[in-house]
Design a protein around this motif. Structure first.
Motif, PDB file in Angstrom:
ATOM      1  N   PRO A  30       0.834  -1.214   0.000  1.00 50.27           N
ATOM      2  CA  PRO A  30       0.000   0.000   0.000  1.00 50.27           C
ATOM      3  C   PRO A  30       0.865   1.259   0.000  1.00 50.27           C
ATOM      4  CG  PRO A  30      -0.149  -1.135   2.115  1.00 50.27           C
ATOM      5  CD  PRO A  30       0.728  -1.957   1.231  1.00 50.27           C
ATOM      6  N   GLN A  31       0.396   2.287  -0.698  1.00 52.63           N
ATOM      7  CA  GLN A  31       1.154   3.531  -0.794  1.00 52.63           C
ATOM      8  C   GLN A  31       0.977   4.378   0.458  1.00 52.63           C
ATOM      9  OE1 GLN A  31      -0.197   5.462  -4.367  1.00 52.63           O
ATOM     10  NE2 GLN A  31       1.724   4.992  -5.388  1.00 52.63           N
ATOM     11  N   ASN A  32       2.077   4.913   0.940  1.00 52.02           N
ATOM     12  CA  ASN A  32       2.085   5.866   2.055  1.00 52.02           C
ATOM     13  C   ASN A  32       1.363   5.354   3.303  1.00 52.02           C
ATOM     14  OD1 ASN A  32       3.440   7.687   0.363  1.00 52.02           O
ATOM     15  ND2 ASN A  32       1.501   8.455  -0.433  1.00 52.02           N
ATOM     16  N   GLU A  33       1.449   4.068   3.568  1.00 54.94           N
ATOM     17  CA  GLU A  33       0.834   3.495   4.764  1.00 54.94           C
ATOM     18  C   GLU A  33       1.830   2.567   5.446  1.00 54.94           C
ATOM     19  OE1 GLU A  33      -2.955   1.592   4.412  1.00 54.94           O
ATOM     20  OE2 GLU A  33      -3.570   2.947   2.815  1.00 54.94           O
ATOM     21  N   SER A  34       1.827   2.605   6.758  1.00 51.88           N
ATOM     22  CA  SER A  34       2.651   1.648   7.491  1.00 51.88           C
ATOM     23  C   SER A  34       1.780   0.640   8.232  1.00 51.88           C
ATOM     24  CB  SER A  34       3.560   2.367   8.483  1.00 51.88           C
ATOM     25  OG  SER A  34       2.762   3.052   9.424  1.00 51.88           O
ATOM     26  N   GLY A  35       0.490   0.888   8.301  1.00 57.12           N
ATOM     27  CA  GLY A  35      -0.431  -0.016   8.997  1.00 57.12           C
ATOM     28  C   GLY A  35      -1.316  -0.701   7.997  1.00 57.12           C
ATOM     29  N   PRO A  36      -2.126  -1.553   8.366  1.00 59.15           N
ATOM     30  CA  PRO A  36      -2.405  -2.034   9.704  1.00 59.15           C
ATOM     31  C   PRO A  36      -1.325  -3.004  10.174  1.00 59.15           C
ATOM     32  CG  PRO A  36      -3.762  -3.233   8.161  1.00 59.15           C
ATOM     33  CD  PRO A  36      -3.000  -2.194   7.375  1.00 59.15           C
ATOM     34  N   TYR A  37      -1.296  -3.222  11.455  1.00 56.18           N
ATOM     35  CA  TYR A  37      -0.339  -4.144  12.055  1.00 56.18           C
ATOM     36  C   TYR A  37      -1.066  -5.399  12.502  1.00 56.18           C
ATOM     37  CZ  TYR A  37       3.146  -0.482  12.123  1.00 56.18           C
ATOM     38  OH  TYR A  37       4.044   0.485  11.755  1.00 56.18           O
ATOM     39  N   PRO A  42       4.035  -5.241  10.456  1.00 56.82           N
ATOM     40  CA  PRO A  42       3.298  -4.508   9.424  1.00 56.82           C
ATOM     41  C   PRO A  42       2.645  -5.438   8.390  1.00 56.82           C
ATOM     42  CG  PRO A  42       5.490  -3.602   9.695  1.00 56.82           C
ATOM     43  CD  PRO A  42       5.435  -4.859  10.498  1.00 56.82           C
ATOM     44  N   TYR A  43       1.544  -4.954   7.859  1.00 57.55           N
ATOM     45  CA  TYR A  43       0.767  -5.670   6.849  1.00 57.55           C
ATOM     46  C   TYR A  43       1.631  -6.072   5.653  1.00 57.55           C
ATOM     47  CZ  TYR A  43      -2.526  -6.082   2.954  1.00 57.55           C
ATOM     48  OH  TYR A  43      -3.205  -6.495   1.845  1.00 57.55           O
ATOM     49  N   THR A  44       2.487  -5.166   5.197  1.00 58.27           N
ATOM     50  CA  THR A  44       3.322  -5.445   4.028  1.00 58.27           C
ATOM     51  C   THR A  44       4.237  -6.638   4.268  1.00 58.27           C
ATOM     52  OG1 THR A  44       3.263  -3.113   3.450  1.00 58.27           O
ATOM     53  CG2 THR A  44       4.964  -4.427   2.413  1.00 58.27           C
TER      54      THR A  44
END
Length: 73
Positions: A30-37, A42-44
């Motif tokens: 996802p762009q410019n997101e660090s969440g959700p956790y 992190p999701y990524t």
């Protein structure tokens, strides 16, 4: 038998290509997101792990389809 094997390999190839495309899509990164956790991770990172597992499963399936019936003497 050979056409069935070829058809299975093509299906697995298409699945691998779709997985490569999905890997670099906003669905995984996802762009410019660090969440959700999830459990503090992190999701990524979870999605990257899932994609890696799917690639391993696809590689295993390809090896099973390409397994030859002949055994070494």
């Amino acid at each position: 038998m050979k056409t069935k094997r070829t058809r299975l390999l093509r299906i697995l190839d298409v699945l691998a290509m779709l997985l490569v495309i999905a890997t670099f899509s906003p669905m995984v990164i996802p762009q410019n997101e660090s969440g959700p956790y999830v459990l503090g991770i992190p999701y990524t990172m979870w999605m990257g792990f899932l994609v890696s597992v799917l690639f391993v499963v696809l590689a295993y399936l390809v090896s099973m389809v390409n397994k030859e019936d002949r055994h070494a003497d």
